[in-house]
Write a protein that holds these residues in place. Structure first.
Motif, PDB file in Angstrom:
ATOM      1  N   UNK A 166       5.033   0.747   9.161  1.00  0.00           N
ATOM      2  CA  UNK A 166       5.450   0.762   7.756  1.00  0.00           C
ATOM      3  C   UNK A 166       6.078   2.098   7.380  1.00  0.00           C
ATOM      4  N   UNK A 167       5.873   3.124   8.218  1.00  0.00           N
ATOM      5  CA  UNK A 167       6.395   4.471   7.968  1.00  0.00           C
ATOM      6  C   UNK A 167       5.840   5.064   6.666  1.00  0.00           C
ATOM      7  N   UNK A 168       4.582   4.727   6.387  1.00  0.00           N
ATOM      8  CA  UNK A 168       3.886   5.283   5.229  1.00  0.00           C
ATOM      9  C   UNK A 168       2.792   6.242   5.716  1.00  0.00           C
ATOM     10  N   UNK A 169       2.253   7.078   4.833  1.00  0.00           N
ATOM     11  CA  UNK A 169       1.210   8.022   5.259  1.00  0.00           C
ATOM     12  C   UNK A 169       0.022   7.306   5.901  1.00  0.00           C
ATOM     13  N   UNK A 170      -0.363   7.766   7.086  1.00  0.00           N
ATOM     14  CA  UNK A 170      -1.439   7.135   7.858  1.00  0.00           C
ATOM     15  C   UNK A 170      -2.444   8.194   8.294  1.00  0.00           C
ATOM     16  N   UNK A 171      -3.708   7.953   7.960  1.00  0.00           N
ATOM     17  CA  UNK A 171      -4.827   8.769   8.424  1.00  0.00           C
ATOM     18  C   UNK A 171      -5.682   7.929   9.361  1.00  0.00           C
ATOM     19  N   UNK A 172      -6.059   8.510  10.502  1.00  0.00           N
ATOM     20  CA  UNK A 172      -6.895   7.796  11.474  1.00  0.00           C
ATOM     21  C   UNK A 172      -8.302   8.371  11.416  1.00  0.00           C
ATOM     22  N   UNK A 173      -9.269   7.478  11.193  1.00  0.00           N
ATOM     23  CA  UNK A 173     -10.675   7.868  11.103  1.00  0.00           C
ATOM     24  C   UNK A 173     -11.360   7.535  12.419  1.00  0.00           C
ATOM     25  N   UNK A 174     -11.633   8.564  13.216  1.00  0.00           N
ATOM     26  CA  UNK A 174     -12.256   8.374  14.531  1.00  0.00           C
ATOM     27  C   UNK A 174     -13.749   8.653  14.433  1.00  0.00           C
ATOM     28  N   UNK A 175     -14.602   7.654  14.672  1.00  0.00           N
ATOM     29  CA  UNK A 175     -16.053   7.905  14.664  1.00  0.00           C
ATOM     30  C   UNK A 175     -16.419   8.947  15.712  1.00  0.00           C
ATOM     31  N   UNK A 176     -17.446   9.761  15.451  1.00  0.00           N
ATOM     32  CA  UNK A 176     -17.845  10.769  16.436  1.00  0.00           C
ATOM     33  C   UNK A 176     -18.367  10.109  17.703  1.00  0.00           C
ATOM     34  N   UNK A 193       0.822  -1.206   0.000  1.00  0.00           N
ATOM     35  CA  UNK A 193       0.000   0.000   0.000  1.00  0.00           C
ATOM     36  C   UNK A 193       0.857   1.257   0.000  1.00  0.00           C
ATOM     37  N   UNK A 194       0.328   2.320  -0.621  1.00  0.00           N
ATOM     38  CA  UNK A 194       1.034   3.606  -0.674  1.00  0.00           C
ATOM     39  C   UNK A 194       0.591   4.548   0.434  1.00  0.00           C
ATOM     40  N   UNK A 195      -0.678   4.480   0.823  1.00  0.00           N
ATOM     41  CA  UNK A 195      -1.172   5.264   1.955  1.00  0.00           C
ATOM     42  C   UNK A 195      -2.270   4.469   2.640  1.00  0.00           C
ATOM     43  N   UNK A 196      -2.555   4.834   3.897  1.00  0.00           N
ATOM     44  CA  UNK A 196      -3.480   4.041   4.707  1.00  0.00           C
ATOM     45  C   UNK A 196      -4.446   4.958   5.446  1.00  0.00           C
ATOM     46  N   UNK A 203       0.492   8.784  18.436  1.00  0.00           N
ATOM     47  CA  UNK A 203       0.798   8.748  17.005  1.00  0.00           C
ATOM     48  C   UNK A 203       0.726  10.146  16.400  1.00  0.00           C
ATOM     49  N   UNK A 204      -0.249  10.941  16.847  1.00  0.00           N
ATOM     50  CA  UNK A 204      -0.343  12.318  16.343  1.00  0.00           C
ATOM     51  C   UNK A 204       0.860  13.151  16.795  1.00  0.00           C
ATOM     52  N   UNK A 205       1.199  13.061  18.081  1.00  0.00           N
ATOM     53  CA  UNK A 205       2.309  13.881  18.616  1.00  0.00           C
ATOM     54  C   UNK A 205       3.621  13.551  17.926  1.00  0.00           C
ATOM     55  N   UNK A 206       3.830  12.286  17.621  1.00  0.00           N
ATOM     56  CA  UNK A 206       5.074  11.878  16.982  1.00  0.00           C
ATOM     57  C   UNK A 206       5.077  12.068  15.473  1.00  0.00           C
ATOM     58  N   UNK A 207       4.009  12.663  14.934  1.00  0.00           N
ATOM     59  CA  UNK A 207       3.894  12.911  13.500  1.00  0.00           C
ATOM     60  C   UNK A 207       3.872  11.605  12.692  1.00  0.00           C
ATOM     61  N   UNK A 208       3.345  10.532  13.316  1.00  0.00           N
ATOM     62  CA  UNK A 208       3.231   9.249  12.630  1.00  0.00           C
ATOM     63  C   UNK A 208       1.873   9.063  11.976  1.00  0.00           C
ATOM     64  N   UNK A 209       0.924   9.976  12.239  1.00  0.00           N
ATOM     65  CA  UNK A 209      -0.419   9.875  11.686  1.00  0.00           C
ATOM     66  C   UNK A 209      -1.077  11.244  11.744  1.00  0.00           C
ATOM     67  N   UNK A 210      -2.155  11.394  10.966  1.00  0.00           N
ATOM     68  CA  UNK A 210      -2.968  12.612  11.008  1.00  0.00           C
ATOM     69  C   UNK A 210      -4.430  12.210  11.125  1.00  0.00           C
ATOM     70  N   UNK A 211      -5.276  13.095  11.676  1.00  0.00           N
ATOM     71  CA  UNK A 211      -6.707  12.802  11.711  1.00  0.00           C
ATOM     72  C   UNK A 211      -7.325  12.908  10.322  1.00  0.00           C
ATOM     73  N   UNK A 212      -8.452  12.241  10.146  1.00  0.00           N
ATOM     74  CA  UNK A 212      -9.197  12.320   8.893  1.00  0.00           C
ATOM     75  C   UNK A 212      -9.501  13.782   8.570  1.00  0.00           C
ATOM     76  N   UNK A 213      -9.258  14.158   7.320  1.00  0.00           N
ATOM     77  CA  UNK A 213      -9.480  15.531   6.892  1.00  0.00           C
ATOM     78  C   UNK A 213      -8.204  16.319   6.720  1.00  0.00           C
ATOM     79  N   UNK A 214      -7.098  15.848   7.309  1.00  0.00           N
ATOM     80  CA  UNK A 214      -5.804  16.480   7.122  1.00  0.00           C
ATOM     81  C   UNK A 214      -5.020  15.743   6.038  1.00  0.00           C
ATOM     82  N   UNK A 215      -4.046  16.419   5.478  1.00  0.00           N
ATOM     83  CA  UNK A 215      -3.244  15.841   4.395  1.00  0.00           C
ATOM     84  C   UNK A 215      -2.224  14.858   4.972  1.00  0.00           C
ATOM     85  N   UNK A 216      -2.306  13.568   4.627  1.00  0.00           N
ATOM     86  CA  UNK A 216      -1.322  12.610   5.159  1.00  0.00           C
ATOM     87  C   UNK A 216       0.033  12.791   4.496  1.00  0.00           C
ATOM     88  N   UNK A 217       1.067  12.350   5.179  1.00  0.00           N
ATOM     89  CA  UNK A 217       2.424  12.491   4.656  1.00  0.00           C
ATOM     90  C   UNK A 217       3.302  11.385   5.221  1.00  0.00           C
TER      91      UNK A 217
END
Length: 329
Positions: free
Chosen positions: A252-262, A233-236, A290-304
């Motif tokens: 995997x050190x690939x772009x990761x977005x976390x989708x948190x249900x409301x 996979x290229x992004x997750x 994961x957010x603090x370490x810049x290993x993931x972003x919340x849904x809606x932000x640009x993953x990297x």
């Protein structure tokens, strides 16, 4: 090494044992169906075991017994008792009592009591996939996955988080966010788990684009592509209900977005808040890490791609296990 009903827990124990370099024997413990969800007091005991299905527990007793979780910690205490106190216990994650009876407690950062004499603090749980397994999955699934339109955007879908339900509408929102953003081009490959509600599976089936793909967990005659997706996979994008999936993807050190249900509203929301306060293993704290370490972003932000890999204390844990077994170097 004691294993039990949770694959994610077993993987951590196996990784710790393998990293130690010590000779080890796996003893799989099967819990009686009527006791699987029970929360027994922590003491030496085997009353929760299905003896007909569990591995035999007989001498000679080991130098070290490695375990995780409430049920297996009771078994470990029983083994230590049978050995006359000679067997030492290494436990992953916080015990639910009798801290001083465990010789080594390997503790991720969201637990309290990290300053105890028998605690080894670690940055992240020992969740991870053996690189050899990923390499094998890359060879196995490569012919299928590399022919899909790229980039390959992986959507991993779990299930409910306590009172926080995984609703079809939220999954539709996740897919919309992906197709408008990171996955505007290429392929979305969605994979469900055994906990995914049927109505969420239906939403995925109807909402994915023609070029996208879906693996429905447990589908007859279809092998789970999870490891192949991790490898290729290229992004997750991952729903925020599985610590194992989140950390395995983060490694995997690939772009990761976390989708948190409301969070649920009304009384359900209050129950969720109380549960979050009382839960010793805080999944929310793991996500924040994961957010603090810049290993993931919340849904809606640009993953990297993260600037640095996720910390890995497996070698440190292996070293402490060797010390526990009496090996100096």
């Amino acid at each position: 090494m004691l294993t039990g009903p949770k694959a994610g827990d077993n993987a951590q124990v196996l990784r710790a044992a393998a990293t130690s370099g010590l000779e080890f024997v796996v003893r799989n413990i099967v819990i009686r169906p009527d006791r699987v969800t029970a929360k027994p007091t922590i003491r030496a005991g085997l009353d929760q075991l299905d003896f007909s299905a569990s591995a035999p527990l007989v001498p000679p007793w080991p130098d070290v017994v490695l375990a995780i979780g409430r049920h297996l910690s009771r078994v470990a205490l029983w083994i230590k008792q049978q050995s006359g106190g000679k067997t030492r216990i290494a436990l992953l994650n916080a015990p639910k009592g009798r801290w001083n009876d465990f010789d080594l407690v390997v503790l991720p950062p969201w637990y309290r009591n990290r300053d105890r004499h028998n605690v080894l603090p670690i940055a992240v749980p020992l969740i991870g996939i053996d690189p050899a397994r990923l390499a094998a999955a890359r060879r196995q699934f490569g012919p299928e996955l590399t022919t899909l339109p790229h980039p390959l955007h992986v959507l991993l879908v779990g299930g409910d988080m306590g009172q926080r339900k995984l609703e079809p509408g939220f999954v539709r929102h996740v897919m919309d966010q992906m197709t408008k953003g990171v996955a505007a081009g290429g392929t979305i490959y969605a994979a469900t788990s055994r906990r995914t509600p049927p109505d969420v599976v239906t939403e995925l089936e109807t909402g994915l684009r023609p070029q996208d793909r879906l693996y429905n967990w447990g589908a007859a005659g279809v092998e789970n592509p999870y490891l192949g997706l991790l490898a290729l996979g290229d992004s997750f994008t991952v729903t925020a209900d599985s610590l194992s999936m989140l950390i395995e993807v983060a490694r995997t050190n690939k772009p990761l977005t976390i989708a948190e249900p409301p969070p649920p509203g009304g009384l359900g929301g209050l129950v969720q808040q109380v549960s979050d306060l009382l839960r010793p293993r805080d999944l929310g704290a793991a996500i924040a890490l994961l957010y603090r370490g810049d290993h993931a972003v919340p849904l809606g932000m640009e993953p990297h791609v993260p600037a640095s890999p996720l910390p890995d204390d497996a070698e440190l844990v292996g070293q402490r296990l060797r010390q526990l077994a009496g090996i100096k170097s």
